[in-house]
Design an enzyme around this catalytic site. Structure first.
Site, PDB file in Angstrom:
ATOM      1  N   PHE A  11       0.822  -1.419  -0.092  1.00  0.00           N
ATOM      2  CA  PHE A  11      -0.077  -0.014   0.050  1.00  0.00           C
ATOM      3  C   PHE A  11       0.992   1.282  -0.049  1.00  0.00           C
ATOM      4  CE2 PHE A  11      -2.335   2.711   3.339  1.00  0.00           C
ATOM      5  CZ  PHE A  11      -2.974   3.618   2.424  1.00  0.00           C
ATOM      6  N   LEU A  72      10.014  -0.520   3.964  1.00  0.00           N
ATOM      7  CA  LEU A  72       8.348  -0.758   4.565  1.00  0.00           C
ATOM      8  C   LEU A  72       8.133  -2.220   4.478  1.00  0.00           C
ATOM      9  CD1 LEU A  72       8.568   1.967   2.289  1.00  0.00           C
ATOM     10  CD2 LEU A  72       6.404   2.347   3.416  1.00  0.00           C
ATOM     11  N   TYR A 141       3.648  -6.007  17.950  1.00  0.00           N
ATOM     12  CA  TYR A 141       4.035  -5.188  16.801  1.00  0.00           C
ATOM     13  C   TYR A 141       4.780  -3.642  17.179  1.00  0.00           C
ATOM     14  CZ  TYR A 141       2.761  -1.766  12.877  1.00  0.00           C
ATOM     15  OH  TYR A 141       2.836  -1.131  11.884  1.00  0.00           O
ATOM     16  N   ASN A 170      -2.499   7.176  11.479  1.00  0.00           N
ATOM     17  CA  ASN A 170      -3.084   6.136  10.823  1.00  0.00           C
ATOM     18  C   ASN A 170      -3.115   6.440   9.140  1.00  0.00           C
ATOM     19  OD1 ASN A 170      -3.892   5.505  13.321  1.00  0.00           O
ATOM     20  ND2 ASN A 170      -5.287   4.157  12.552  1.00  0.00           N
TER      21      ASN A 170
HETATM   22  N1  NAD Z   1      -0.765   1.636   7.168  1.00  0.00           N
HETATM   23  C1  NAD Z   1      -0.480   2.420   8.251  1.00  0.00           C
HETATM   24  O1  NAD Z   1      -1.451   2.930   8.747  1.00  0.00           O
HETATM   25  C2  NAD Z   1       0.932   2.184   8.908  1.00  0.00           C
HETATM   26  C3  NAD Z   1       1.093   2.749  10.216  1.00  0.00           C
HETATM   27  C4  NAD Z   1       2.323   2.763  10.804  1.00  0.00           C
HETATM   28  C5  NAD Z   1       3.315   1.980  10.132  1.00  0.00           C
HETATM   29  N2  NAD Z   1       2.998   1.477   9.116  1.00  0.00           N
HETATM   30  C6  NAD Z   1       4.151   0.615   8.402  1.00  0.00           C
HETATM   31  O2  NAD Z   1       4.439   0.961   7.200  1.00  0.00           O
HETATM   32  C7  NAD Z   1       4.977  -0.150   6.263  1.00  0.00           C
HETATM   33  C8  NAD Z   1       3.949  -0.321   5.064  1.00  0.00           C
HETATM   34  O3  NAD Z   1       2.867  -0.776   5.616  1.00  0.00           O
HETATM   35  P1  NAD Z   1       1.358  -0.747   4.570  1.00  0.00           P
HETATM   36  O4  NAD Z   1       0.425  -0.370   5.018  1.00  0.00           O
HETATM   37  O5  NAD Z   1       1.966  -0.497   3.285  1.00  0.00           O
HETATM   38  O6  NAD Z   1       1.239  -2.467   4.528  1.00  0.00           O
HETATM   39  P2  NAD Z   1       1.241  -3.344   3.402  1.00  0.00           P
HETATM   40  O7  NAD Z   1       1.054  -4.847   3.971  1.00  0.00           O
HETATM   41  O8  NAD Z   1       0.354  -3.141   2.184  1.00  0.00           O
HETATM   42  O9  NAD Z   1       2.824  -3.387   2.812  1.00  0.00           O
HETATM   43  C9  NAD Z   1       3.689  -4.385   3.349  1.00  0.00           C
HETATM   44  C10 NAD Z   1       4.380  -4.812   2.343  1.00  0.00           C
HETATM   45  O10 NAD Z   1       5.656  -5.409   2.916  1.00  0.00           O
HETATM   46  C11 NAD Z   1       5.852  -6.945   2.105  1.00  0.00           C
HETATM   47  N3  NAD Z   1       6.272  -7.802   3.285  1.00  0.00           N
HETATM   48  C12 NAD Z   1       6.004  -8.290   4.329  1.00  0.00           C
HETATM   49  N4  NAD Z   1       6.582  -9.170   4.680  1.00  0.00           N
HETATM   50  C13 NAD Z   1       7.782  -9.081   3.979  1.00  0.00           C
HETATM   51  C14 NAD Z   1       9.059  -9.733   3.997  1.00  0.00           C
HETATM   52  N5  NAD Z   1       9.346 -10.735   5.014  1.00  0.00           N
HETATM   53  N6  NAD Z   1       9.712  -9.508   2.966  1.00  0.00           N
HETATM   54  C15 NAD Z   1       9.519  -8.849   1.831  1.00  0.00           C
HETATM   55  N7  NAD Z   1       8.374  -8.091   1.748  1.00  0.00           N
HETATM   56  C16 NAD Z   1       7.514  -8.314   2.727  1.00  0.00           C
HETATM   57  C17 NAD Z   1       4.199  -7.045   1.737  1.00  0.00           C
HETATM   58  O11 NAD Z   1       4.167  -8.123   0.851  1.00  0.00           O
HETATM   59  C18 NAD Z   1       3.526  -5.745   1.661  1.00  0.00           C
HETATM   60  O12 NAD Z   1       3.687  -5.778   0.267  1.00  0.00           O
HETATM   61  C19 NAD Z   1       5.012  -1.378   7.465  1.00  0.00           C
HETATM   62  O13 NAD Z   1       6.180  -1.532   8.059  1.00  0.00           O
HETATM   63  C20 NAD Z   1       3.870  -0.997   8.423  1.00  0.00           C
HETATM   64  O14 NAD Z   1       4.057  -1.470   9.549  1.00  0.00           O
HETATM   65  C21 NAD Z   1       1.866   1.513   8.369  1.00  0.00           C
END
Ligand code: NAD
Length: 308
Positions: A11, A72, A141, A170
């Site tokens: 995302f 990410l 987490y 968020n």
């Molecule tokens: N969405 C939010 O509100 C939010 C808030 C705080 C932090 N985050 C952090 O931002 C980052 C991205 O989150 P997002 O919302 O885009 O989620 P998402 O799940 O869409 O993206 C995470 C990506 O990481 C990949 N991934 C997971 N494990 C993996 C691995 N072992 N090796 C390679 N790729 C791997 C997944 O396939 C996915 O494409 C994450 O680290 C998440 O913790 C997100």
């Protein structure tokens, strides 16, 4: 610059990839999954379908020799971390360590890390939360994200590797899955797009700080350009309750859906809003997309997704 985006088919990562490519940077993507069918990686971007928590991923990063790594890739779900804390730590911590080693060996300048408001847990401090608030995570987490920040600081001290630890509020917007950390907008918008009932837990007065994904991507690029290391919020500083979110989505959709009242869930944090001032003063970052605009774009994307 040469940049690798881990989690670049997900995302937030996919929006960072789009923005980097639009700015003419040389981009590589590393992710364990290919992009969902609704979007594609820009042409010319090499996609490495690898688990980031491996020596092979580290070797690919070192060989690419990126100036900056936007990291990410990780488990992005709090409930998944509770169900399987070992796997959460494997992807979040071992993944980060392989990225840091790849950065060190490849001579990278900086790692931009996706941290989270979850590191604060339910802090007993005045709102909005400042970066100096105690870290009291309530989930595996949050623990792993906080430990990741410590590793970044250690690599800065030992190896001179710069970092930006961006503590997101968020995040919402097009391409968000229904299971991630910031998922409530995606979940609600999907109900409006499908004209299906939504479940509201508790009195609807729980608040969060909702930030549009393109603002988050822009903050990542500003953090990469910043000279030095920083740990700061990426947030709006605006508090929105679930009832306000529902009203805003009704306005965007021009329709109502049945709201099913459910009991409050145990452990649900009542208020969360992050002070955005440090990112403004150090990075020149201010969120630009209003909630009404961001929700409208998210809703339209959901409609398109469900219309085939
Ligand atoms: N969405 C939010 O509100 C939010 C808030 C705080 C932090 N985050 C952090 O931002 C980052 C991205 O989150 P997002 O919302 O885009 O989620 P998402 O799940 O869409 O993206 C995470 C990506 O990481 C990949 N991934 C997971 N494990 C993996 C691995 N072992 N090796 C390679 N790729 C791997 C997944 O396939 C996915 O494409 C994450 O680290 C998440 O913790 C997100």
């Amino acid at each position: 610059m040469r940049a690798i985006v881990t989690g670049g088919t997900g995302f937030i990562g996919s929006h960072i990839v789009d923005m980097l490519c639009a700015d003419g940077h040389h981009v590589g993507v590393m992710d364990i999954s290919p992009p969902a069918k609704e979007w594609s990686v820009p042409s010319g971007v090499a996609v490495h379908l690898l688990d980031v928590a491996t020596r092979e991923a580290e070797d690919v990063i070192a060989a690419f020799a990126p100036d900056v790594i936007f990291h990410l890739a990780a488990n992005a779900s709090v409930p998944a971390s509770v169900a399987d804390p070992v796997e959460d730590a494997r992807t979040t911590l071992l993944g980060l360590l392989h990225v840091l080693e790849g950065a060190r060996r490849g001579g990278s300048r900086k790692v931009v890390y996706s941290s989270s408001a979850a590191i604060y847990g339910d802090p007993q401090v005045a709102m909005p939360i400042d970066e100096t608030a105690p870290l009291t995570p309530l989930s595996p987490y949050g623990v792993a994200k906080a430990a990741g920040e410590s590793y970044l600081e250690v690599y800065r001290m030992l190896h001179g590797l710069q970092y930006a630890a961006l503590r997101y509020a968020n995040v919402y917007g097009p391409r968000q899955g229904l299971t991630g950390e910031g998922g409530v907008v995606a979940i609600f918008a999907e109900k409006y797009a499908r004209e299906a009932p939504l479940s509201l837990y508790g009195d609807g007065l729980h608040t969060r700080d909702y930030i549009f994904v393109e603002d988050v991507a822009r903050a990542n690029l500003l953090a990469a350009a910043f000279d030095g290391s920083i740990c700061c919020h990426v947030s709006t500083g605006v508090e929105t309750s679930n009832l306000e979110l529902i009203a805003a989505l009704e306005a965007v959709a021009g329709a109502t859906v049945p709201v099913l009242r459910e009991p409050e869930r145990a452990g649900d944090i009542r208020r969360s809003v992050l002070n955005p001032h440090m990112a403004a003063s150090k990075l020149g970052f201010r969120a630009q997309v209003s909630l009404a605009d961001g929700l409208s774009r998210t809703y339209r994307w959901m409609r398109q997704k469900f219309s085939g």
